[in-house]
Design an enzyme around this catalytic site. Structure first.
Site, mmCIF file in Angstrom:
data_model
loop_
_atom_site.group_PDB
_atom_site.id
_atom_site.type_symbol
_atom_site.label_atom_id
_atom_site.label_comp_id
_atom_site.label_asym_id
_atom_site.label_seq_id
_atom_site.Cartn_x
_atom_site.Cartn_y
_atom_site.Cartn_z
ATOM 1 N N ASP A 117 -15.535 -0.264 2.347
ATOM 2 C CA ASP A 117 -14.579 -0.342 0.548
ATOM 3 C C ASP A 117 -14.463 -1.547 0.426
ATOM 4 O OD1 ASP A 117 -13.525 0.973 -0.980
ATOM 5 O OD2 ASP A 117 -11.434 0.715 -0.348
ATOM 6 N N TYR A 119 -12.290 -4.994 -2.068
ATOM 7 C CA TYR A 119 -10.883 -5.435 -2.336
ATOM 8 C C TYR A 119 -11.121 -5.799 -4.156
ATOM 9 C CZ TYR A 119 -5.901 -7.466 -1.150
ATOM 10 O OH TYR A 119 -4.951 -7.368 -1.660
ATOM 11 N N HIS A 124 -5.171 -5.688 -8.927
ATOM 12 C CA HIS A 124 -4.274 -4.816 -7.376
ATOM 13 C C HIS A 124 -4.133 -6.098 -6.637
ATOM 14 C CE1 HIS A 124 -4.305 -2.495 -4.671
ATOM 15 N NE2 HIS A 124 -5.446 -3.045 -3.465
ATOM 16 N N ARG A 133 3.788 -11.022 0.003
ATOM 17 C CA ARG A 133 4.033 -11.743 0.425
ATOM 18 C C ARG A 133 4.885 -13.085 -0.856
ATOM 19 N NH1 ARG A 133 -0.873 -10.697 1.212
ATOM 20 N NH2 ARG A 133 -1.539 -11.925 -0.848
ATOM 21 N N GLU A 191 -5.563 5.229 -3.447
ATOM 22 C CA GLU A 191 -5.977 4.244 -4.782
ATOM 23 C C GLU A 191 -7.398 4.897 -5.220
ATOM 24 O OE1 GLU A 191 -5.543 0.412 -1.267
ATOM 25 O OE2 GLU A 191 -7.641 1.474 -1.028
ATOM 26 N N GLU A 193 -10.557 4.666 -6.825
ATOM 27 C CA GLU A 193 -11.714 3.660 -7.396
ATOM 28 C C GLU A 193 -12.715 4.075 -7.579
ATOM 29 O OE1 GLU A 193 -12.188 1.653 -2.940
ATOM 30 O OE2 GLU A 193 -10.221 2.025 -2.883
ATOM 31 N N ASP A 225 -9.846 6.797 -2.211
ATOM 32 C CA ASP A 225 -9.340 6.327 -0.526
ATOM 33 C C ASP A 225 -7.836 6.234 -0.739
ATOM 34 O OD1 ASP A 225 -9.287 4.489 1.188
ATOM 35 O OD2 ASP A 225 -9.064 3.199 0.466
ATOM 36 N N ARG A 229 0.600 4.015 4.247
ATOM 37 C CA ARG A 229 0.722 2.514 4.421
ATOM 38 C C ARG A 229 1.448 1.973 5.591
ATOM 39 N NH1 ARG A 229 -2.848 0.463 0.317
ATOM 40 N NH2 ARG A 229 -2.851 1.609 -1.527
ATOM 41 N N GLN A 232 -0.724 1.508 7.876
ATOM 42 C CA GLN A 232 -1.628 0.183 7.816
ATOM 43 C C GLN A 232 -1.507 -0.792 7.798
ATOM 44 O OE1 GLN A 232 -3.151 0.819 3.452
ATOM 45 N NE2 GLN A 232 -3.820 -1.097 4.429
ATOM 46 N N TYR A 236 -2.867 -3.725 10.370
ATOM 47 C CA TYR A 236 -3.684 -3.948 9.845
ATOM 48 C C TYR A 236 -3.711 -5.902 10.649
ATOM 49 C CZ TYR A 236 -1.751 -7.141 6.983
ATOM 50 O OH TYR A 236 -0.475 -8.282 6.567
ATOM 51 N N LYS A 245 -6.751 4.345 7.198
ATOM 52 C CA LYS A 245 -8.217 4.396 5.494
ATOM 53 C C LYS A 245 -8.602 5.444 6.923
ATOM 54 C CE LYS A 245 -6.517 1.018 3.110
ATOM 55 N NZ LYS A 245 -6.848 0.866 1.220
ATOM 56 N N THR A 249 -11.646 10.304 2.940
ATOM 57 C CA THR A 249 -11.826 9.488 1.748
ATOM 58 C C THR A 249 -12.556 10.541 0.501
ATOM 59 O OG1 THR A 249 -12.183 7.486 2.904
ATOM 60 C CG2 THR A 249 -13.473 7.489 0.020
ATOM 61 N N THR A 338 -8.879 -0.443 -5.441
ATOM 62 C CA THR A 338 -8.354 0.200 -6.135
ATOM 63 C C THR A 338 -8.587 -0.935 -7.317
ATOM 64 O OG1 THR A 338 -7.282 0.144 -3.909
ATOM 65 C CG2 THR A 338 -6.257 0.688 -6.063
ATOM 66 N N GLU A 352 1.701 0.116 -6.050
ATOM 67 C CA GLU A 352 1.380 -1.096 -7.057
ATOM 68 C C GLU A 352 3.032 -0.139 -8.415
ATOM 69 O OE1 GLU A 352 -2.096 -3.118 -7.897
ATOM 70 O OE2 GLU A 352 -2.705 -1.287 -6.986
#
Length: 408
Positions: A117, A119, A124, A133, A191, A193, A225, A229, A232, A236, A245, A249, A338, A352
């Site tokens: 998968d 990104y 996104h 961040r 997600e 996708e 996906d 959260r 994760q 992660y 994850k 799927t 995503t 999001e």
């Protein structure tokens, strides 16, 4: 309506002809099928009845033999199928081999070899960066514009559309918690996708260049996906997604051949950084696809992400995935990552859409930040086709159910 008499403009008309695997009514036997309107053609039976040299590839319980046959066979079979469902001389032979779509059971259409998968949506990635961040000078990580970031998933938990998704359990730790706790995820997400299905394999040690994309990739499907959260977020660092994850799927039951999507091809967004030669697609044919995705929760549309905005193309992802010498296997599946557009109503995840739970969605059956047990998520999509006709990409649906025997 008889299967040959598909209304003009039907998104599953003869210009589309996606492949799947089905069981006829009252049978557990799995057969390769091709969708036409609201019917499914038993492709193996049709090939046998009409003396096709490819009958053995289509008389299988999975698409893998067809996938492995390569691009020449894919094109030949598609031309034959188009004739079988459009030429009046074939009608008497082929029409009895159709089944109403509502009467058949659909299965995972191919045996998944490996699952990767990516990104690849800048929108996104920037949203996620701003959420997690907020004080960073750039919401993108330093490598993001230089390579398609991805991770290896778990092929054994790829599910066909309509399969229930059991809420996963795992460790989670909020920033204010002194120690981690274990239990069902309370921040279960989606997600939206697109998945790309590899047909022809490649040799170990031989990277697949950008121009080899259409020789190796058979077609695409919709992909959800599912993401825990909270699990994760705790696990992660430093190696990336794992249990958050790998539990499920979901993919659509229909694989749309790339040959059905010629009119949907578009140039990707303008590159803002110089790319290394193996990823530089400036002189390649347009690598993007204009796919219009819709995300619904309990029947209520919450987002419409446009795939045309994806920064990294499927050809670049394939090139990067193999540039170290990793080989492709028939049945490899890789997800786009995503799909999110620039507008709020085009975001492809609840992370999001609710800005990490800060802004609840208003649904007819109540507010949502993340998924609750019983929620049903449906992704659907279409693409521009010939003469203004749409190419339907089907849908992928999953219902969240509680774990029956929660671990302790």
């Amino acid at each position: 309506m008889p299967p040959f008499d598909v209304p003009e403009g039907d998104p599953f008309g003869p210009h589309n002809l996606p492949y799947g695997v089905f069981s006829p009514p009252g049978s557990s036997e799995r057969r390769v099928g091709v969708r036409l309107g609201d019917h499914v053609l038993d492709a193996g039976a049709a090939a046998h009845a009409l003396g096709s040299p490819y009958a053995s590839l289509l008389a299988r319980p999975t698409l893998n033999p067809l996938l492995a046959a390569g691009r020449t066979a894919w094109s030949d079979i598609r031309r034959a199928l188009t004739a079988w469902v459009t030429v009046p001389a074939h009608r008497e032979t082929v029409e009895p081999l159709f089944h109403p779509l509502a009467s058949v059971a659909l299965h995972l259409p191919f045996e998944v070899a490996d699952y990767v998968d990516f990104y690849a949506s800048e929108n996104h990635a920037r949203n996620v960066g701003r959420i997690f961040r907020p004080d960073a000078p750039d919401s993108l990580t330093p490598n993001w514009k230089h390579l398609p970031i991805g991770y290896h998933g778990r092929a054994g938990t790829v599910l066909v559309s309509g399969t229930d998704v059991v809420r996963p359990s795992g460790q989670r730790k909020a920033p204010t918690d002194p120690v981690p706790v274990f239990g069902p995820s309370v921040r279960l997400d989606i997600e939206a996708e697109v998945g790309f299905v590899v047909g022809a394999p490649s040799e170990p040690g031989r990277p697949v260049p950008l121009g080899g994309f259409r020789d190796h990739v058979f077609g695409l499907c919709l992909l959800n996906d599912w993401s825990a959260r909270d699990v994760q977020a705790w696990e992660y660092v430093p190696l990336g997604p794992f249990l958050g994850k790998s539990f499920a799927t979901s993919v659509s039951a229909w694989i749309t051949p790339l040959d059905a999507l010629e009119e949907a091809r578009v140039a990707p967004p303008e590159r803002t950084h110089e790319l290394l030669p193996y990823l530089d697609d400036a002189d390649e044919e347009p690598g993007g696809y204009d796919l219009r995705i819709s995300v619904a929760v309990n029947g209520h549309v919450v987002s419409e992400p446009p795939f045309s905005t994806m920064y990294w193309t499927a050809a670049q992802q394939l090139a990067h995935m193999t540039v170290n010498g990793a080989s492709l296997r028939t049945g490899d599946l890789y997800g786009s990552g995503t799909v999110s557009g620039p507008a709020e109503g085009q975001r492809g995840s609840l992370l999001e859409l609710t800005w990490n739970g800060r802004d609840a969605l208003e649904l007819p059956d109540g507010k949502r930040t993340f998924l609750e047990d019983g929620d049903v998520v449906t992704l659907s999509a279409w693409a521009p086709g010939p003469d203004g006709v749409r190419v339907g990409l089907g849908e992928v649906t999953g219902r969240i159910v509680p774990r029956a025997d929660p671990a302790s």
